[in-house]
Enzyme design. Structure first.
Site, mmCIF file in Angstrom:
data_model
loop_
_atom_site.group_PDB
_atom_site.id
_atom_site.type_symbol
_atom_site.label_atom_id
_atom_site.label_comp_id
_atom_site.label_asym_id
_atom_site.label_seq_id
_atom_site.Cartn_x
_atom_site.Cartn_y
_atom_site.Cartn_z
ATOM 1 N N ASP A 1 48.085 42.453 38.162
ATOM 2 C CA ASP A 1 47.987 40.961 38.132
ATOM 3 C C ASP A 1 49.909 40.583 37.790
ATOM 4 O OD1 ASP A 1 45.532 40.923 37.690
ATOM 5 O OD2 ASP A 1 45.916 41.552 35.400
ATOM 6 N N GLU B 1 39.587 33.941 41.289
ATOM 7 C CA GLU B 1 40.280 33.879 39.997
ATOM 8 C C GLU B 1 41.820 34.094 40.389
ATOM 9 O OE1 GLU B 1 38.726 37.466 37.986
ATOM 10 O OE2 GLU B 1 39.680 38.890 39.287
ATOM 11 N N HIS C 1 45.108 39.472 43.148
ATOM 12 C CA HIS C 1 46.106 38.729 42.048
ATOM 13 C C HIS C 1 47.320 38.522 42.412
ATOM 14 C CE1 HIS C 1 45.583 37.418 37.883
ATOM 15 N NE2 HIS C 1 46.752 36.837 38.104
ATOM 16 N N ASN D 1 30.787 34.297 38.207
ATOM 17 C CA ASN D 1 31.745 34.917 37.074
ATOM 18 C C ASN D 1 32.658 33.836 36.644
ATOM 19 O OD1 ASN D 1 30.512 37.312 38.151
ATOM 20 N ND2 ASN D 1 31.716 38.210 36.380
ATOM 21 N N ARG E 1 46.486 50.004 39.003
ATOM 22 C CA ARG E 1 46.823 49.154 39.868
ATOM 23 C C ARG E 1 48.075 49.071 39.665
ATOM 24 N NH1 ARG E 1 42.665 44.409 38.032
ATOM 25 N NH2 ARG E 1 43.205 45.462 35.877
#
Length: 334
Positions: free
Chosen positions: A29, A208, A272, A171, A305
């Protein structure tokens, strides 16, 4: 209507596999803010327990820049677990970090229990100044929410985030509202996007991680979709820069993703993302991805990640072309 990023979907396979080196390892992120001659980096840390900022004079230097912890989660209370996806912004001359936090790791009705919070700093130097206690970013729905960003348009500040609406399957969806101040919304939010296409609903129904870039007379709003494994990918909404961003009719949505897994370069689940510029003012894409698909257990607990940065190309219509996720990535400083 805009079609898929052709270089992502149809480019010729490279003749050999070449895994690019991440700019920052084990940071998901990611967000890079260019401000006053410095680059500031913030991201989720694998322990999900703190907010830390790095600063460097150039992007490559962020790889080795020391991390300053500006806030750490308490042991109990509504912000004691799973500190996710922080972003560092300047809003009305104040430093703001927006982040998601939960009261526990418990999953209720298929969802974590995150809410969005903000901390602020009035000092010139966010690494040395005092940060406020967290304030919840209250929205009309008291439900799972995360991944907030902000942008300014015609002198007004806007807040975009992901949230669960109990009346809508899935979600999270994307919403936008005007900000009355760095930590408070003004007016009624507008729903921008819900997961509807196959590539938005693999594993989970997810929209998101929004990020906004203003270029070529448009607002470009990227977001991430599907589960956080190799299915994770990036979609695009756009609106005219002179339109009302709070009017849902101002926005169009690409029916295909614009950044997807790149097996040829061993880059999986890119998403992200954020945006920044290099030292010459050229636009850059900032995103995270993994280098393998064999994940043991829930992908959220896999720390690998990594942060990647790559240049953005622009097509003849002024839309972004992200290319293959693993191509042209910027290496860290040696």
């Amino acid at each position: 209507m805009m079609t898929a990023n052709r270089s992502s979907a149809h480019a010729k396979e490279p003749s050999m596999t070449l895994t690019p080196e991440p700019l920052v390892e084990q940071r998901a992120d990611p967000w890079i803010l260019a401000h006053a001659g410095h680059y500031y980096f913030i991201a989720s840390v694998p322990d999900y327990d703190r907010l830390e900022i790095r600063r460097a004079d150039d992007i490559a230097g962020l790889a080795k820049a020391p991390a300053t912890t500006v806030w750490r989660k308490p042991d109990t209370g509504p912000l004691c677990a799973l500190i996710w996806a922080p972003e560092l912004h300047r809003v009305d001359g104040v430093w703001v970090i927006y982040f998601a936090a939960a009261p526990s790791r418990e999953i209720v009705d298929g969802l974590f229990q995150h809410r969005m919070y903000a901390i602020t700093c009035a000092a010139d130097d966010p690494l040395a100044g005092d940060w406020s206690e967290p304030v919840q970013m209250e929205t009309p729905l008291d439900s799972f929410c995360l991944d907030a960003t902000t942008f300014q348009l015609r002198g007004r500040n806007y807040y975009v985030w992901a949230q669960k609406d109990p009346a809508i399957p899935g979600n999270s969806n994307l919403y936008i509202a005007e900000l009355a101040g760095p930590t408070r919304l003004a007016g009624t939010p507008t729903s921008l996007s819900v997961p509807e296409y196959d590539w938005e609903t693999r594993g989970f129904l997810v929209n998101e991680g929004p990020a906004v870039l203003q270029r070529h007379g448009r607002l470009l709003l990227t977001y991430s979709a599907s589960a956080t494994d190799e299915n994770y990918c990036v979609g695009l909404l756009w609106a005219d820069a002179d339109s009302d961003p709070l009017d849902a009719a101002s926005w169009s949505k690409s029916p295909t993703p614009i950044l997807v897994s790149d097996p040829a370069h061993e880059i999986f689940g890119p998403g992200h993302n954020g945006f920044t510029v290099d030292e010459d003012g050229n636009d850059l894409l900032v995103y995270h991805a993994r280098t393998y698909t064999d994940i043991q257990g829930d992908p959220l607990w896999d720390p690998n990640r990594h942060t990647y940065v790559k240049p953005i190309r622009w097509d003849e219509q002024g839309f972004p072309d992200f290319g293959r996720a693993g191509e042209d990535t910027l290496p860290p400083a040696r």
